[in-house]
Design a protein around this motif. Structure first.
Motif, PDB file in Angstrom:
ATOM      1  N   LEU A 144      -2.435   7.860   5.593  1.00 40.55           N
ATOM      2  CA  LEU A 144      -3.664   7.874   4.808  1.00 40.55           C
ATOM      3  C   LEU A 144      -3.489   7.096   3.514  1.00 40.55           C
ATOM      4  N   ASP A 145      -4.495   6.370   3.147  1.00 36.35           N
ATOM      5  CA  ASP A 145      -4.536   5.733   1.834  1.00 36.35           C
ATOM      6  C   ASP A 145      -4.867   6.852   0.860  1.00 36.35           C
ATOM      7  N   PRO A 146      -4.113   7.001  -0.223  1.00 38.46           N
ATOM      8  CA  PRO A 146      -4.393   8.091  -1.170  1.00 38.46           C
ATOM      9  C   PRO A 146      -5.840   8.081  -1.668  1.00 38.46           C
ATOM     10  N   LYS A 147      -6.471   6.904  -1.716  1.00 44.00           N
ATOM     11  CA  LYS A 147      -7.872   6.840  -2.152  1.00 44.00           C
ATOM     12  C   LYS A 147      -8.776   7.601  -1.182  1.00 44.00           C
ATOM     13  N   GLN A 148      -8.391   7.610   0.105  1.00 40.56           N
ATOM     14  CA  GLN A 148      -9.198   8.316   1.096  1.00 40.56           C
ATOM     15  C   GLN A 148      -9.115   9.825   0.900  1.00 40.56           C
ATOM     16  N   PRO A 186       0.831  -1.206   0.000  1.00 36.92           N
ATOM     17  CA  PRO A 186       0.000   0.000   0.000  1.00 36.92           C
ATOM     18  C   PRO A 186       0.869   1.261   0.000  1.00 36.92           C
ATOM     19  N   VAL A 187       0.425   2.236  -0.739  1.00 37.58           N
ATOM     20  CA  VAL A 187       1.105   3.529  -0.769  1.00 37.58           C
ATOM     21  C   VAL A 187       0.348   4.425   0.194  1.00 37.58           C
ATOM     22  N   LEU A 188       1.057   4.974   1.160  1.00 32.78           N
ATOM     23  CA  LEU A 188       0.403   5.804   2.168  1.00 32.78           C
ATOM     24  C   LEU A 188       0.963   7.216   2.143  1.00 32.78           C
ATOM     25  N   ASP A 196      -6.937  18.687  -0.770  1.00 32.27           N
ATOM     26  CA  ASP A 196      -5.614  19.271  -0.939  1.00 32.27           C
ATOM     27  C   ASP A 196      -4.920  19.502   0.387  1.00 32.27           C
ATOM     28  N   GLY A 197      -5.597  19.210   1.495  1.00 32.23           N
ATOM     29  CA  GLY A 197      -4.986  19.389   2.797  1.00 32.23           C
ATOM     30  C   GLY A 197      -5.590  18.482   3.842  1.00 32.23           C
ATOM     31  N   VAL A 198      -4.874  18.378   4.965  1.00 33.18           N
ATOM     32  CA  VAL A 198      -5.307  17.553   6.089  1.00 33.18           C
ATOM     33  C   VAL A 198      -5.154  18.387   7.354  1.00 33.18           C
ATOM     34  N   VAL A 199      -6.084  18.197   8.285  1.00 32.23           N
ATOM     35  CA  VAL A 199      -6.022  18.881   9.563  1.00 32.23           C
ATOM     36  C   VAL A 199      -5.921  17.843  10.662  1.00 32.23           C
ATOM     37  N   VAL A 251      -5.954  12.135  18.433  1.00 28.32           N
ATOM     38  CA  VAL A 251      -5.791  13.200  17.459  1.00 28.32           C
ATOM     39  C   VAL A 251      -6.660  12.876  16.248  1.00 28.32           C
ATOM     40  N   ALA A 252      -7.591  13.771  15.930  1.00 32.35           N
ATOM     41  CA  ALA A 252      -8.461  13.576  14.773  1.00 32.35           C
ATOM     42  C   ALA A 252      -7.713  14.001  13.527  1.00 32.35           C
ATOM     43  N   CYS A 253      -7.917  13.244  12.489  1.00 30.11           N
ATOM     44  CA  CYS A 253      -7.309  13.542  11.193  1.00 30.11           C
ATOM     45  C   CYS A 253      -8.460  13.897  10.266  1.00 30.11           C
ATOM     46  N   CYS A 254      -8.532  15.163   9.852  1.00 31.68           N
ATOM     47  CA  CYS A 254      -9.662  15.623   9.049  1.00 31.68           C
ATOM     48  C   CYS A 254      -9.208  15.814   7.619  1.00 31.68           C
ATOM     49  N   LEU A 255      -9.710  15.376   6.668  1.00 25.43           N
ATOM     50  CA  LEU A 255     -10.905  14.722   6.248  1.00 25.43           C
ATOM     51  C   LEU A 255     -11.061  13.616   7.264  1.00 25.43           C
ATOM     52  N   ILE A 256     -11.983  13.591   8.087  1.00 28.35           N
ATOM     53  CA  ILE A 256     -11.967  12.589   9.141  1.00 28.35           C
ATOM     54  C   ILE A 256     -12.220  11.225   8.521  1.00 28.35           C
ATOM     55  N   VAL A 257     -11.115  10.569   8.287  1.00 28.65           N
ATOM     56  CA  VAL A 257     -11.151   9.218   7.760  1.00 28.65           C
ATOM     57  C   VAL A 257     -10.519   8.265   8.753  1.00 28.65           C
ATOM     58  N   SER A 258      -9.838   8.837   9.772  1.00 27.48           N
ATOM     59  CA  SER A 258      -9.230   7.992  10.791  1.00 27.48           C
ATOM     60  C   SER A 258      -8.863   8.847  11.996  1.00 27.48           C
ATOM     61  N   HIS A 259      -8.442   8.173  13.041  1.00 29.56           N
ATOM     62  CA  HIS A 259      -7.909   8.829  14.226  1.00 29.56           C
ATOM     63  C   HIS A 259      -6.554   8.201  14.514  1.00 29.56           C
ATOM     64  N   THR A 260      -5.715   8.940  15.204  1.00 27.46           N
ATOM     65  CA  THR A 260      -4.416   8.423  15.615  1.00 27.46           C
ATOM     66  C   THR A 260      -4.157   8.915  17.032  1.00 27.46           C
ATOM     67  N   ASP A 261      -3.121   8.394  17.665  1.00 27.80           N
ATOM     68  CA  ASP A 261      -2.749   8.823  19.019  1.00 27.80           C
ATOM     69  C   ASP A 261      -1.413   9.550  18.948  1.00 27.80           C
ATOM     70  N   ALA A 262      -1.247  10.543  19.819  1.00 31.24           N
ATOM     71  CA  ALA A 262       0.036  11.249  19.901  1.00 31.24           C
ATOM     72  C   ALA A 262       1.035  10.354  20.612  1.00 31.24           C
ATOM     73  N   THR A 263       2.306  10.459  20.223  1.00 28.47           N
ATOM     74  CA  THR A 263       3.357   9.669  20.861  1.00 28.47           C
ATOM     75  C   THR A 263       3.641  10.226  22.251  1.00 28.47           C
ATOM     76  N   PRO A 264       4.445   9.530  23.036  1.00 28.40           N
ATOM     77  CA  PRO A 264       4.798  10.059  24.362  1.00 28.40           C
ATOM     78  C   PRO A 264       5.541  11.399  24.296  1.00 28.40           C
ATOM     79  N   HIS A 265       6.016  11.770  23.104  1.00 26.48           N
ATOM     80  CA  HIS A 265       6.714  13.044  22.931  1.00 26.48           C
ATOM     81  C   HIS A 265       5.786  14.132  22.397  1.00 26.48           C
ATOM     82  N   GLY A 266       4.493  13.802  22.217  1.00 26.27           N
ATOM     83  CA  GLY A 266       3.536  14.806  21.754  1.00 26.27           C
ATOM     84  C   GLY A 266       3.473  14.950  20.245  1.00 26.27           C
TER      85      GLY A 266
END
Length: 172
Positions: A145-149, A108-110, A154-157, A124-139
């Motif tokens: 993201l799958d490019p299809k998503q 897969p190409v991510l 043109d941007g991610v928040v 941490v929400a990833c908007c276009l909200i297609v997934s969520h992730t967690d911050a590392t212990p360092h913040g």
């Protein structure tokens, strides 16, 4: 004008149609004859019953290689007839088409998006909200993201749900 001739001995013999007669008794048992000869149940089985129908047909038709005419005579006097055709022979594994080599699926190409300033471990929400992730212990947060998503985006928040940190990144 067409002449009738006797076919040579090398031609195949015409298909034979077997006849199976099932006489159903009032107690649900049945008597079976195949081509006029009685066909008793297997050893250890007291009598044929309606549930034995597939077993009888498989035997009479040589596992559906020969067509069969089935007559069922019910105890109440009704009867019906059914013709069961033979199935075409199934190909064996050696006769079937050569197996195609399975192609390895492409890795897969991510698209990676990272940001800093999050509370360690926060959602941490990833908007276009297609997934969520967690911050590392360092913040640090990282979203893959799958490019299809992200088609047409043109941007991610990245939005920290506790810290309120917002990071925007452009997509390639």
């Amino acid at each position: 004008m067409r002449r009738h001739t006797t076919p040579p001995a090398s031609e195949p013999v015409p298909v034979q149609l077997r006849t199976v007669i099932l006489d159903i008794h009032t107690d649900g048992s049945m008597a079976v004859t195949i081509d006029g000869a009685p066909h008793p149940p297997p050893e250890g089985v007291p009598a044929w019953v309606r549930g034995s129908f597939p077993q009888v047909i498989d035997h009479a038709s040589e596992d559906r290689r020969v067509p069969v005419r089935v007559e069922v005579h019910e105890a109440d006097g009704t009867s019906f007839t059914e013709l069961l055709p033979a199935r075409p022979p199934r190909k064996t594994a050696t006769e079937s088409a050569p197996k195609r080599k399975r192609e390895k699926p492409a890795a897969p190409v991510l698209v990676e998006v990272t940001g800093e300033g999050f509370v360690p471990g926060e959602d941490v929400a990833c908007c276009l909200i297609v997934s969520h992730t967690d911050a590392t212990p360092h913040g640090t947060a990282r979203a893959l993201l799958d490019p299809k998503q992200a088609t047409g985006a043109d941007g991610v928040v990245l939005v920290g749900r506790i810290s309120g940190t917002v990071v925007t990144r452009s997509l390639p």
